[in-house]
Design a protein around this motif. Structure first.
Motif, PDB file in Angstrom:
ATOM      1  N   ALA A  27       1.018  -1.509   0.006  1.00  0.00           N
ATOM      2  CA  ALA A  27      -0.159   0.296  -0.720  1.00  0.00           C
ATOM      3  C   ALA A  27       0.575   1.071   0.109  1.00  0.00           C
ATOM      4  N   LEU A  28       2.451   1.287   0.663  1.00  0.00           N
ATOM      5  CA  LEU A  28       2.898   2.719   0.932  1.00  0.00           C
ATOM      6  C   LEU A  28       3.433   2.798  -0.726  1.00  0.00           C
ATOM      7  N   LEU A  29       4.235   1.872  -1.464  1.00  0.00           N
ATOM      8  CA  LEU A  29       4.139   1.813  -2.526  1.00  0.00           C
ATOM      9  C   LEU A  29       3.705   2.244  -3.814  1.00  0.00           C
ATOM     10  N   LEU A  30       2.071   2.250  -4.115  1.00  0.00           N
ATOM     11  CA  LEU A  30       1.351   2.610  -4.346  1.00  0.00           C
ATOM     12  C   LEU A  30       1.290   4.086  -4.508  1.00  0.00           C
ATOM     13  N   GLU A  31       0.631   4.328  -2.727  1.00  0.00           N
ATOM     14  CA  GLU A  31       0.728   6.125  -2.378  1.00  0.00           C
ATOM     15  C   GLU A  31       1.470   6.560  -3.179  1.00  0.00           C
ATOM     16  N   ARG A  32       2.289   6.362  -2.751  1.00  0.00           N
ATOM     17  CA  ARG A  32       3.872   7.239  -3.079  1.00  0.00           C
ATOM     18  C   ARG A  32       4.702   6.806  -4.719  1.00  0.00           C
ATOM     19  N   LEU A  33       4.147   6.100  -5.062  1.00  0.00           N
ATOM     20  CA  LEU A  33       4.736   5.522  -6.601  1.00  0.00           C
ATOM     21  C   LEU A  33       4.256   6.077  -7.660  1.00  0.00           C
ATOM     22  N   ALA A  34       2.267   5.452  -7.418  1.00  0.00           N
ATOM     23  CA  ALA A  34       1.081   5.722  -8.709  1.00  0.00           C
ATOM     24  C   ALA A  34       1.871   7.116  -9.299  1.00  0.00           C
ATOM     25  N   ALA A  35       2.011   8.321  -8.668  1.00  0.00           N
ATOM     26  CA  ALA A  35       2.446   9.469  -9.097  1.00  0.00           C
ATOM     27  C   ALA A  35       3.195   9.385  -9.942  1.00  0.00           C
ATOM     28  N   HIS A  36       4.312   8.474 -10.146  1.00  0.00           N
ATOM     29  CA  HIS A  36       5.600   8.420 -10.610  1.00  0.00           C
ATOM     30  C   HIS A  36       5.665   7.426 -12.049  1.00  0.00           C
ATOM     31  N   GLY A  37       4.205   7.541 -12.409  1.00  0.00           N
ATOM     32  CA  GLY A  37       4.067   6.202 -12.861  1.00  0.00           C
ATOM     33  C   GLY A  37       4.040   4.127 -12.547  1.00  0.00           C
ATOM     34  N   ARG A  80      13.738   7.250   0.741  1.00  0.00           N
ATOM     35  CA  ARG A  80      14.072   6.903   2.583  1.00  0.00           C
ATOM     36  C   ARG A  80      12.583   6.867   3.384  1.00  0.00           C
ATOM     37  N   GLU A  81      11.850   6.924   2.749  1.00  0.00           N
ATOM     38  CA  GLU A  81      10.600   6.881   3.211  1.00  0.00           C
ATOM     39  C   GLU A  81       9.961   5.093   2.866  1.00  0.00           C
ATOM     40  N   ILE A  82      10.433   4.659   2.219  1.00  0.00           N
ATOM     41  CA  ILE A  82      10.142   3.547   1.594  1.00  0.00           C
ATOM     42  C   ILE A  82      11.222   2.654   2.214  1.00  0.00           C
ATOM     43  N   MET A  83      13.035   2.898   2.018  1.00  0.00           N
ATOM     44  CA  MET A  83      13.102   1.907   2.259  1.00  0.00           C
ATOM     45  C   MET A  83      13.778   1.645   4.055  1.00  0.00           C
ATOM     46  N   ALA A  84      13.207   3.275   4.884  1.00  0.00           N
ATOM     47  CA  ALA A  84      12.946   2.744   6.200  1.00  0.00           C
ATOM     48  C   ALA A  84      11.874   1.709   6.616  1.00  0.00           C
ATOM     49  N   ASP A  85      10.707   1.809   6.418  1.00  0.00           N
ATOM     50  CA  ASP A  85       9.735   0.971   6.290  1.00  0.00           C
ATOM     51  C   ASP A  85      10.192  -0.752   6.831  1.00  0.00           C
ATOM     52  N   VAL A  86      10.930  -1.304   5.519  1.00  0.00           N
ATOM     53  CA  VAL A  86      11.809  -2.252   5.413  1.00  0.00           C
ATOM     54  C   VAL A  86      11.954  -2.836   6.392  1.00  0.00           C
ATOM     55  N   ALA A  87      12.096  -2.183   7.446  1.00  0.00           N
ATOM     56  CA  ALA A  87      13.134  -2.446   8.962  1.00  0.00           C
ATOM     57  C   ALA A  87      11.952  -3.499   9.862  1.00  0.00           C
ATOM     58  N   ARG A  88      10.310  -2.653   8.987  1.00  0.00           N
ATOM     59  CA  ARG A  88       8.936  -3.240   9.701  1.00  0.00           C
ATOM     60  C   ARG A  88       8.814  -4.384   9.686  1.00  0.00           C
ATOM     61  N   TYR A  89       9.396  -5.700   8.276  1.00  0.00           N
ATOM     62  CA  TYR A  89       9.433  -6.678   8.050  1.00  0.00           C
ATOM     63  C   TYR A  89      10.102  -7.964   7.771  1.00  0.00           C
ATOM     64  N   THR A  90      11.033  -7.296   7.704  1.00  0.00           N
ATOM     65  CA  THR A  90      12.495  -8.363   7.465  1.00  0.00           C
ATOM     66  C   THR A  90      13.091  -7.970   7.986  1.00  0.00           C
ATOM     67  N   ASP A  91      14.933  -8.366   8.299  1.00  0.00           N
ATOM     68  CA  ASP A  91      15.910  -8.020   8.385  1.00  0.00           C
ATOM     69  C   ASP A  91      16.726  -8.787   7.258  1.00  0.00           C
ATOM     70  N   ILE A  92      15.802  -8.988   6.173  1.00  0.00           N
ATOM     71  CA  ILE A  92      17.126  -9.462   4.807  1.00  0.00           C
ATOM     72  C   ILE A  92      17.131  -7.926   3.803  1.00  0.00           C
ATOM     73  N   THR A  93      18.353  -8.304   3.812  1.00  0.00           N
ATOM     74  CA  THR A  93      18.469  -7.206   2.861  1.00  0.00           C
ATOM     75  C   THR A  93      17.970  -6.979   1.445  1.00  0.00           C
ATOM     76  N   PRO A  94      17.346  -6.219   1.174  1.00  0.00           N
ATOM     77  CA  PRO A  94      16.852  -6.512  -0.688  1.00  0.00           C
ATOM     78  C   PRO A  94      17.993  -6.872  -1.581  1.00  0.00           C
ATOM     79  N   THR A  95      17.343  -7.138  -2.370  1.00  0.00           N
ATOM     80  CA  THR A  95      17.988  -7.242  -3.532  1.00  0.00           C
ATOM     81  C   THR A  95      17.147  -6.523  -5.014  1.00  0.00           C
ATOM     82  N   VAL A  96      17.707  -5.791  -6.083  1.00  0.00           N
ATOM     83  CA  VAL A  96      16.533  -4.891  -6.944  1.00  0.00           C
ATOM     84  C   VAL A  96      17.115  -5.556  -8.155  1.00  0.00           C
ATOM     85  N   LEU A  97      16.413  -5.645  -9.425  1.00  0.00           N
ATOM     86  CA  LEU A  97      16.443  -6.383 -10.349  1.00  0.00           C
ATOM     87  C   LEU A  97      15.576  -5.227 -10.882  1.00  0.00           C
TER      88      LEU A  97
END
Length: 103
Positions: A27-37, A80-97
């Motif tokens: 939901a955070l992703l959709l709220e913050r990034l929809a305006a950016h495509g 910054r806000e999106i990445m700060a939220d990661v700690a709320r659900y995991t301690d795994i460092t994500p990878t991006v493709l």
């Protein structure tokens, strides 16, 4: 279209809250990034590899953007806000493709 895949590699004793990821982080992703495509976000809860063994990743998100510029602008504005939220659900460092969808 551009697909951004964020995955979380399996690790012994790692913490991952699938419900938070599905319900709140998405939901955070959709709220913050929809305006950016951002056109869509699909979430995978990984079950196994192709041989029936534990999966190499715990979960993944697939975000579809109209353009790479849109993704980059969205992350510049809200990363910054999106990445700060990661700690709320995991301690795994994500990878991006980042991929171009070829049809």
């Amino acid at each position: 279209m551009i697909r951004i895949t964020v995955s979380y590699p399996s690790a012994a004793n790692a913490r991952f809250d699938h419900e938070y990821y599905r319900d709140r982080h998405r939901a955070l992703l959709l709220e913050r990034l929809a305006a950016h495509g951002l056109a869509s976000v699909e979430i995978d809860r990984c079950l196994s590899d192709g041989a029936g063994k534990p999966p190499p990743v715990v979960a993944a998100a697939h975000m579809m953007f109209e353009s790479l510029d849109g993704f980059q602008a969205g992350m510049a504005a809200h990363g910054r806000e999106i990445m700060a939220d990661v700690a709320r659900y995991t301690d795994i460092t994500p990878t991006v493709l980042i991929s171009e969808v070829v049809r």
